[in-house]
Design an enzyme around this catalytic site. Sequence first.
Site, mmCIF file in Angstrom:
data_model
loop_
_atom_site.group_PDB
_atom_site.id
_atom_site.type_symbol
_atom_site.label_atom_id
_atom_site.label_comp_id
_atom_site.label_asym_id
_atom_site.label_seq_id
_atom_site.Cartn_x
_atom_site.Cartn_y
_atom_site.Cartn_z
ATOM 1 C CB CYS A 82 -7.055 -27.040 13.924
ATOM 2 S SG CYS A 82 -8.198 -25.550 13.987
ATOM 3 C CB CYS A 85 -5.672 -24.310 10.305
ATOM 4 S SG CYS A 85 -5.742 -24.533 11.859
ATOM 5 C CG HIS A 111 -7.581 -20.920 14.456
ATOM 6 N ND1 HIS A 111 -8.086 -22.632 13.358
ATOM 7 C CD2 HIS A 111 -8.073 -20.527 14.248
ATOM 8 C CE1 HIS A 111 -9.186 -22.207 13.821
ATOM 9 N NE2 HIS A 111 -9.575 -20.302 13.907
ATOM 10 C CB CYS A 129 -10.107 -25.122 11.709
ATOM 11 S SG CYS A 129 -8.742 -24.728 10.783
ATOM 12 C CG ASP A 169 -5.447 -4.568 3.139
ATOM 13 O OD1 ASP A 169 -5.320 -4.917 4.171
ATOM 14 O OD2 ASP A 169 -6.146 -4.138 1.965
ATOM 15 C CG ASP A 193 -0.742 0.062 2.288
ATOM 16 O OD1 ASP A 193 0.675 0.539 2.668
ATOM 17 O OD2 ASP A 193 -0.679 -0.808 3.650
HETATM 18 ZN ZN LIG Z 1 -7.550 -24.063 13.004
#
Ligand SMILES: [Zn+2]
Length: 411
Positions: free
Chosen positions: A344, A341, A370, A339, A301, A93
């Site tokens: 997790c 990820c 996460h 989730c 963003d 930016d």
């Molecule tokens: Zn997660």
Amino acid sequence: MSFSFDIKHSESGSLARVGTINTPHGPIQTPAFIPVGTKATVKSVLPEAMKDLGSQALLSNAYHLYLQPGSDVLDEAGGLATFMNWPGPTFTDSGGFQVLSLGVGFKKVLAMDAQTFRRDDVIAGNKDRLAHVDDEGVTFKSHLDGSMHRFTPEVSMQVQHQIGADIMFAFDECTTLHNTRPYQELAMDRTYAWAIRCLDEHKRLTEERIGKPYQALFGVIQGAQYEDLRKKAATELGTLESNGQSFDGFGIGGALDKGQLGTIVSWVNEILPEEKPRHLLGIGAPEDLFVGVENGCDTFDCVLASRIARTSAVYTMEGRFNLSNSRFKRDFAPIDPECDCYTCTHYTRAYMHHVFRGKEIISATLATIHNERFIVRLVDQMRQALLDGNFADMKADFLGRYTHRSGQSRD
Ligand SMILES: [Zn+2]
């Protein structure tokens, strides 16, 4: 390689679309959430982990990188992506928001409720303003060492060309909902004049910096909550051409009243050229992302996902909560059972509670992984839902379960 945007699917009955932004550092499938690495790092997380969690691109900040280590250092390093070991597209930016927000002491997030905001929410108490705007540019004091600097549209372009991101933003004057209508008009006229100067300098630098990958320049649409100003900005910047150079895409910026987000964004996106990508600056709360996507924004963003993660706040399908809460001391479930990820699939809420209570560094890493995955995946799911023709159902299903609604942009 250059820059292009291909639209794969346009939703009937709304402004939503699915597409691909092609950059010299690779493609971005849109709609997409772009995680923020302000100072060429997503705080506490390795670039490899950002890639693994599905991040397609990262957004850094020209103002911060100009002050430290200096944009010339990034130029020597071969550009932002190489410098920070990020194997993909990057955005910067323009520095306009930071120059002004640190200068007059705006809170870091401008999205707020116009009905309830107080003067204190917008303007900090310190009377020693660090930035002064004039028609030529902005003079400001470094928040790091108090040294004086000056940003003009030309300087912002020079800095962003040295940093070398695939997508840059034009230098604009960012206002808040607090500014008066006459001031909003003044700031918009200035932003328009600066847009022309950005295009001219961008063209000059592109021609001068032979052999460098093409950097795309997005114009920024301001106008706060005023319909006529937003539409005027979209009309003028959407068709602006200076010396044969026009904007490659657009950012929608400035003060965005959360309650009117969809309305404001639709005013702008109904006017902007359809074939160019649109980025909604600084918006990343789950419910706001739906509004942005259905009103025609392609990329987003926001620092929120990583910033709140470091304070133990996490997103889940059931809403947002704090892992440091004592009710998680013996909770051996993952943060969000749905989730996928790294955090997790390998750690429990009880462990996260423990590392947050102990102020262990790994707490920031795991919680950020996460939260970034949650938001990146949510927008990926919106893209898939648009392609499958069930966006409305997906949105109703998500918002029906997701309970944390208010105040979350204010962290
Ligand atoms: Zn997660």
